[in-house]
Design a protein around this motif. Sequence first.
Motif, PDB file in Angstrom:
ATOM      1  N   ASP A  73       0.811  -1.217   0.000  1.00  0.00           N
ATOM      2  CA  ASP A  73       0.000   0.000   0.000  1.00  0.00           C
ATOM      3  C   ASP A  73       0.844   1.266   0.000  1.00  0.00           C
ATOM      4  OD1 ASP A  73      -2.254  -1.526  -0.042  1.00  0.00           O
ATOM      5  OD2 ASP A  73      -3.087  -0.784   1.839  1.00  0.00           O
ATOM      6  N   TRP A  74       1.847   1.353   0.881  1.00  0.00           N
ATOM      7  CA  TRP A  74       2.593   2.611   1.007  1.00  0.00           C
ATOM      8  C   TRP A  74       3.522   2.859  -0.185  1.00  0.00           C
ATOM      9  CZ3 TRP A  74       7.950   3.196   1.579  1.00  0.00           C
ATOM     10  CH2 TRP A  74       8.681   2.038   1.858  1.00  0.00           C
ATOM     11  N   ASN A  81      11.612  -7.428  -2.973  1.00  0.00           N
ATOM     12  CA  ASN A  81      11.985  -8.710  -2.386  1.00  0.00           C
ATOM     13  C   ASN A  81      13.000  -8.508  -1.268  1.00  0.00           C
ATOM     14  OD1 ASN A  81      10.377  -9.936  -4.357  1.00  0.00           O
ATOM     15  ND2 ASN A  81      12.096 -10.088  -5.779  1.00  0.00           N
ATOM     16  N   MET A  82      13.044  -9.458  -0.354  1.00  0.00           N
ATOM     17  CA  MET A  82      13.953  -9.337   0.785  1.00  0.00           C
ATOM     18  C   MET A  82      14.409 -10.717   1.256  1.00  0.00           C
ATOM     19  SD  MET A  82      10.915  -8.204   3.429  1.00  0.00           S
ATOM     20  CE  MET A  82      11.974  -7.840   4.813  1.00  0.00           C
ATOM     21  N   ASP A 112      13.840   2.477  -0.976  1.00  0.00           N
ATOM     22  CA  ASP A 112      12.865   3.148  -0.120  1.00  0.00           C
ATOM     23  C   ASP A 112      12.587   2.405   1.191  1.00  0.00           C
ATOM     24  OD1 ASP A 112      11.632   5.373  -2.211  1.00  0.00           O
ATOM     25  OD2 ASP A 112      12.232   3.506  -3.169  1.00  0.00           O
ATOM     26  N   PRO A 113      12.284   1.102   1.182  1.00  0.00           N
ATOM     27  CA  PRO A 113      12.077   0.415   2.452  1.00  0.00           C
ATOM     28  C   PRO A 113      13.357   0.265   3.263  1.00  0.00           C
ATOM     29  CG  PRO A 113      11.966  -1.147   0.636  1.00  0.00           C
ATOM     30  CD  PRO A 113      11.989   0.210   0.022  1.00  0.00           C
ATOM     31  N   ILE A 114      14.505   0.253   2.604  1.00  0.00           N
ATOM     32  CA  ILE A 114      15.762   0.209   3.344  1.00  0.00           C
ATOM     33  C   ILE A 114      15.907   1.473   4.186  1.00  0.00           C
ATOM     34  CG2 ILE A 114      18.284   0.248   3.153  1.00  0.00           C
ATOM     35  CD1 ILE A 114      18.023  -1.491   0.659  1.00  0.00           C
ATOM     36  N   GLY A 122      15.018   1.285  13.109  1.00  0.00           N
ATOM     37  CA  GLY A 122      16.242   0.662  13.597  1.00  0.00           C
ATOM     38  C   GLY A 122      16.479  -0.736  13.071  1.00  0.00           C
ATOM     39  N   ILE A 123      15.920  -1.047  11.906  1.00  0.00           N
ATOM     40  CA  ILE A 123      16.111  -2.376  11.326  1.00  0.00           C
ATOM     41  C   ILE A 123      17.380  -2.363  10.484  1.00  0.00           C
ATOM     42  CG2 ILE A 123      15.048  -4.193   9.949  1.00  0.00           C
ATOM     43  CD1 ILE A 123      12.343  -2.839  10.440  1.00  0.00           C
TER      44      ILE A 123
END
Length: 270
Positions: A73-74, A81-82, A112-114, A122-123
Amino acid sequence: MFKLDPMQSYMMPAHFGPRYIGEKTSGWYRDVTAMTLSYRTDREKLAAYLPNNVTVAEDAIVSVFYACNKQVDWLAGRGYNMIGVTAAVVYQGEEGPIEGSYSLVIWENLTDPILSGRELQGIPKVYADIPEHSIDQGKWSCTASHFDSTIVDLSVSNLVAVDAEQVTASQKDNVDKDNPMGWRYLPALGGFGPEVVNEITTYPSENIFTEVSVGEGQIDWHQLTWEQNPTQFHIVNALADLPMLENLPAIVTKGSTNLMVPERWTRTLR
């Protein structure tokens, strides 16, 4: 002069304004296919990679997971992928012990998610090339690489379907143990000197499974040199050196995930 609004969420470069948050920017990942491979390892060797107040859980379990995230969604319906590695731990805090999983590292193939995961939660996220998984004669496979050097190969075979509703219900029954943890560490400017931020965080989520299968997993780490992967070789080699003392059943799931659970919001552990 630009002024920060304390009621808004900002990321660098903050001077262009806050992050857009609207009715379509929920935390739901609508289509997630995942593989999770777990094993028991040496407690002392695993403990060497845990920060203060975080101890190895009784079973000393390490999990390596892959997720193909679609219809996020965001990201306005886009995906990524991860491949990540977590350890079963106990956080020894002011409010008593908290069981959960500590993120050792997560590779993702989208910037972006990184950035949002590192800065806001803090991931320990870093970049890798992660193609979508393949399925050949019932065997599921995926891989990650960086600078054209393979980091890890994962596969799951001999899959047997199990009741997805029971798995979802079991997760809800064990919500007190659903505490994914990270270490938000920011060094002084330039990378040396006293840290600016040093805190253990947790970022709960919820999952809905539509398909679940159990099988046999295979994890193949690739020892790397500085020349092959100058920014990550030490991470990969450390994980490769963790002994796999006992392999546990591997799991393949399909469903959806929500990373924004208001009643159990991302927070700093005390």
